[in-house]
Motif scaffolding. Structure first.
Motif, PDB file in Angstrom:
ATOM      1  N   THR A   1      67.853 -71.400 -99.638  1.00 40.46           N
ATOM      2  CA  THR A   1      68.483 -70.914 -98.306  1.00 40.46           C
ATOM      3  C   THR A   1      69.483 -71.751 -97.637  1.00 40.46           C
ATOM      4  O   THR A   1      69.379 -73.107 -97.875  1.00 40.46           O
ATOM      5  N   ASN A   2      70.340 -71.365 -96.910  1.00 39.10           N
ATOM      6  CA  ASN A   2      71.249 -72.145 -96.217  1.00 39.10           C
ATOM      7  C   ASN A   2      70.740 -72.750 -94.936  1.00 39.10           C
ATOM      8  O   ASN A   2      69.422 -72.579 -94.539  1.00 39.10           O
ATOM      9  N   GLU A   3      71.420 -73.532 -94.243  1.00 38.32           N
ATOM     10  CA  GLU A   3      70.630 -74.586 -93.176  1.00 38.32           C
ATOM     11  C   GLU A   3      69.984 -73.445 -91.937  1.00 38.32           C
ATOM     12  O   GLU A   3      69.453 -73.956 -91.191  1.00 38.32           O
ATOM     13  N   ASN A   4      70.647 -72.189 -92.074  1.00 38.63           N
ATOM     14  CA  ASN A   4      70.238 -71.127 -90.892  1.00 38.63           C
ATOM     15  C   ASN A   4      69.128 -70.377 -91.034  1.00 38.63           C
ATOM     16  O   ASN A   4      68.716 -69.583 -90.486  1.00 38.63           O
ATOM     17  N   ASN A   5      68.458 -70.616 -92.415  1.00 37.32           N
ATOM     18  CA  ASN A   5      67.441 -69.811 -92.786  1.00 37.32           C
ATOM     19  C   ASN A   5      66.225 -70.534 -93.293  1.00 37.32           C
ATOM     20  O   ASN A   5      66.450 -71.574 -94.028  1.00 37.32           O
ATOM     21  N   ASP A   6      65.150 -69.977 -93.133  1.00 44.10           N
ATOM     22  CA  ASP A   6      63.842 -70.556 -93.489  1.00 44.10           C
ATOM     23  C   ASP A   6      63.175 -69.945 -94.823  1.00 44.10           C
ATOM     24  O   ASP A   6      63.225 -68.740 -94.788  1.00 44.10           O
ATOM     25  N   SER A   7      63.023 -70.879 -95.808  1.00 40.97           N
ATOM     26  CA  SER A   7      62.519 -70.386 -97.098  1.00 40.97           C
ATOM     27  C   SER A   7      61.244 -69.496 -97.095  1.00 40.97           C
ATOM     28  O   SER A   7      60.887 -68.534 -97.615  1.00 40.97           O
ATOM     29  N   LYS A   8      60.292 -70.237 -96.221  1.00 40.32           N
ATOM     30  CA  LYS A   8      58.893 -69.538 -96.138  1.00 40.32           C
ATOM     31  C   LYS A   8      59.154 -67.960 -95.525  1.00 40.32           C
ATOM     32  O   LYS A   8      58.383 -67.362 -96.027  1.00 40.32           O
TER      33      LYS A   8
ATOM     34  N   PRO B   1      65.822 -58.053 -92.551  1.00 35.99           N
ATOM     35  CA  PRO B   1      65.796 -58.188 -91.344  1.00 35.99           C
ATOM     36  C   PRO B   1      65.421 -59.533 -91.110  1.00 35.99           C
ATOM     37  O   PRO B   1      64.247 -59.904 -91.460  1.00 35.99           O
ATOM     38  N   THR B   2      66.250 -60.203 -90.093  1.00 37.23           N
ATOM     39  CA  THR B   2      66.081 -61.750 -89.992  1.00 37.23           C
ATOM     40  C   THR B   2      66.205 -62.094 -88.621  1.00 37.23           C
ATOM     41  O   THR B   2      67.051 -61.823 -87.920  1.00 37.23           O
ATOM     42  N   PRO B   3      65.345 -62.675 -87.972  1.00 33.89           N
ATOM     43  CA  PRO B   3      65.509 -63.366 -86.701  1.00 33.89           C
ATOM     44  C   PRO B   3      66.611 -64.254 -86.755  1.00 33.89           C
ATOM     45  O   PRO B   3      66.820 -65.141 -87.607  1.00 33.89           O
ATOM     46  N   CYS B   4      67.548 -64.270 -85.812  1.00 34.18           N
ATOM     47  CA  CYS B   4      68.895 -65.264 -85.738  1.00 34.18           C
ATOM     48  C   CYS B   4      68.267 -66.704 -85.428  1.00 34.18           C
ATOM     49  O   CYS B   4      69.050 -67.380 -86.120  1.00 34.18           O
ATOM     50  N   ASN B   5      67.271 -66.822 -84.662  1.00 27.53           N
ATOM     51  CA  ASN B   5      66.777 -68.108 -84.576  1.00 27.53           C
ATOM     52  C   ASN B   5      65.897 -68.666 -85.810  1.00 27.53           C
ATOM     53  O   ASN B   5      64.811 -68.182 -86.114  1.00 27.53           O
ATOM     54  N   ILE B   6      66.388 -69.918 -86.411  1.00 26.94           N
ATOM     55  CA  ILE B   6      65.570 -70.384 -87.300  1.00 26.94           C
ATOM     56  C   ILE B   6      64.134 -70.872 -87.205  1.00 26.94           C
ATOM     57  O   ILE B   6      63.282 -70.908 -87.813  1.00 26.94           O
TER      58      ILE B   6
ATOM     59  N   LYS C   1      58.231 -70.006 -87.764  1.00 24.40           N
ATOM     60  CA  LYS C   1      56.889 -69.728 -87.177  1.00 24.40           C
ATOM     61  C   LYS C   1      56.453 -68.676 -87.963  1.00 24.40           C
ATOM     62  O   LYS C   1      55.194 -68.582 -88.305  1.00 24.40           O
ATOM     63  N   ILE C   2      57.291 -67.345 -88.087  1.00 22.94           N
ATOM     64  CA  ILE C   2      56.726 -66.172 -88.970  1.00 22.94           C
ATOM     65  C   ILE C   2      56.415 -66.701 -90.253  1.00 22.94           C
ATOM     66  O   ILE C   2      55.255 -66.181 -90.655  1.00 22.94           O
ATOM     67  N   GLY C   3      57.246 -67.436 -90.848  1.00 22.57           N
ATOM     68  CA  GLY C   3      56.846 -67.708 -92.340  1.00 22.57           C
ATOM     69  C   GLY C   3      55.792 -68.682 -92.536  1.00 22.57           C
ATOM     70  O   GLY C   3      55.069 -68.446 -93.326  1.00 22.57           O
ATOM     71  N   ALA C   4      55.378 -69.588 -91.591  1.00 23.78           N
ATOM     72  CA  ALA C   4      54.198 -70.584 -91.644  1.00 23.78           C
ATOM     73  C   ALA C   4      53.064 -69.669 -91.177  1.00 23.78           C
ATOM     74  O   ALA C   4      51.989 -69.811 -92.032  1.00 23.78           O
ATOM     75  N   TYR C   5      53.130 -68.840 -90.230  1.00 19.36           N
ATOM     76  CA  TYR C   5      52.030 -67.966 -89.900  1.00 19.36           C
ATOM     77  C   TYR C   5      51.401 -67.226 -91.428  1.00 19.36           C
ATOM     78  O   TYR C   5      50.313 -67.002 -91.441  1.00 19.36           O
ATOM     79  N   PHE C   6      52.425 -66.415 -91.910  1.00 19.18           N
ATOM     80  CA  PHE C   6      52.144 -65.526 -92.911  1.00 19.18           C
ATOM     81  C   PHE C   6      51.888 -66.442 -94.362  1.00 19.18           C
ATOM     82  O   PHE C   6      51.003 -65.992 -95.115  1.00 19.18           O
TER      83      PHE C   6
END
Length: 188
Positions: free
Chosen positions: A114-121, A159-164, A169-174
């Motif tokens: 992933t680039n710096e604006n996106n979360d891998s989880k 579909p992606t939240p604009c805010n990393i 938060k979403i990635g860590a939760y799931f």
């Protein structure tokens, strides 16, 4: 019902999978004659579970450092996402853990960083949803061994939240939820 959380300030956008990445490429074509008893770990499609890396150390494959150099293999790193383009199911993805050695992957895996604006989880969690697998299944092609092409994978809309920070938060939760479900299943 979720209390004390305001979702009206969170903007989501539809982005092609490839737009979320700094690396999006296939693994290497490694034949049986290229393999060795030790050296650099060859991560195969069978190691890619849905959101989890499956070690299968008894079935581990390796190549030598010389072969790595000769074939100009692409090294994969801890934190990279691997997407299996082969069933079952095609499109499943996991984040690579640190295996304590240099790693490469096979040609039927797509390497995603992933680039710096996106979360891998967050991305791996999306890559485990029923709606994503439904899209992947519409692209499956190729005679007896069904697969999704890297080009078709690249075009899938995420579909992606604009805010990393929100993605994280979403990635860590799931991810935590997956972990709890896995622990619960092992009890039975």
């Amino acid at each position: 019902q979720v209390d004390n959380v305001s979702h009206k300030d969170i903007t989501w956008e539809q982005r092609k999978l490839i737009e979320l990445t700094s690396v999006f490429t296939d693994g290497d074509w490694i034949e049986a004659k290229d393999q060795s008893d030790s050296g650099i770990r060859l991560v195969q499609t069978g190691n890619v579970g849905t959101t989890e890396y499956l070690d299968k150390i008894n079935n581990a494959k390796w190549i030598s450092e010389d072969t790595f150099q000769t074939l100009k293999c692409k090294e994969i790193y801890e934190g990279d996402i691997l997407i299996s383009r082969l069933p079952e199911p095609a499109g499943r993805a996991c984040i690579m853990p640190n295996l304590g050695t240099k790693m490469i992957t096979a040609v039927d895996c797509t390497i995603v960083r992933t680039n710096e604006n996106n979360d891998s989880k967050f991305l791996v969690q999306y890559l485990s949803t029923p709606s994503y697998f439904k899209i992947v299944n519409t692209f499956l092609g190729g005679g007896t061994r069904q697969r999704i092409s890297r080009n078709n994978l690249a075009e899938i809309i995420v579909p992606t939240p604009c805010n990393i920070a929100e993605q994280a938060k979403i990635g860590a939760y799931f991810s935590q939820l997956d972990h709890l479900i896995t622990l619960h299943q092992r009890e039975f």
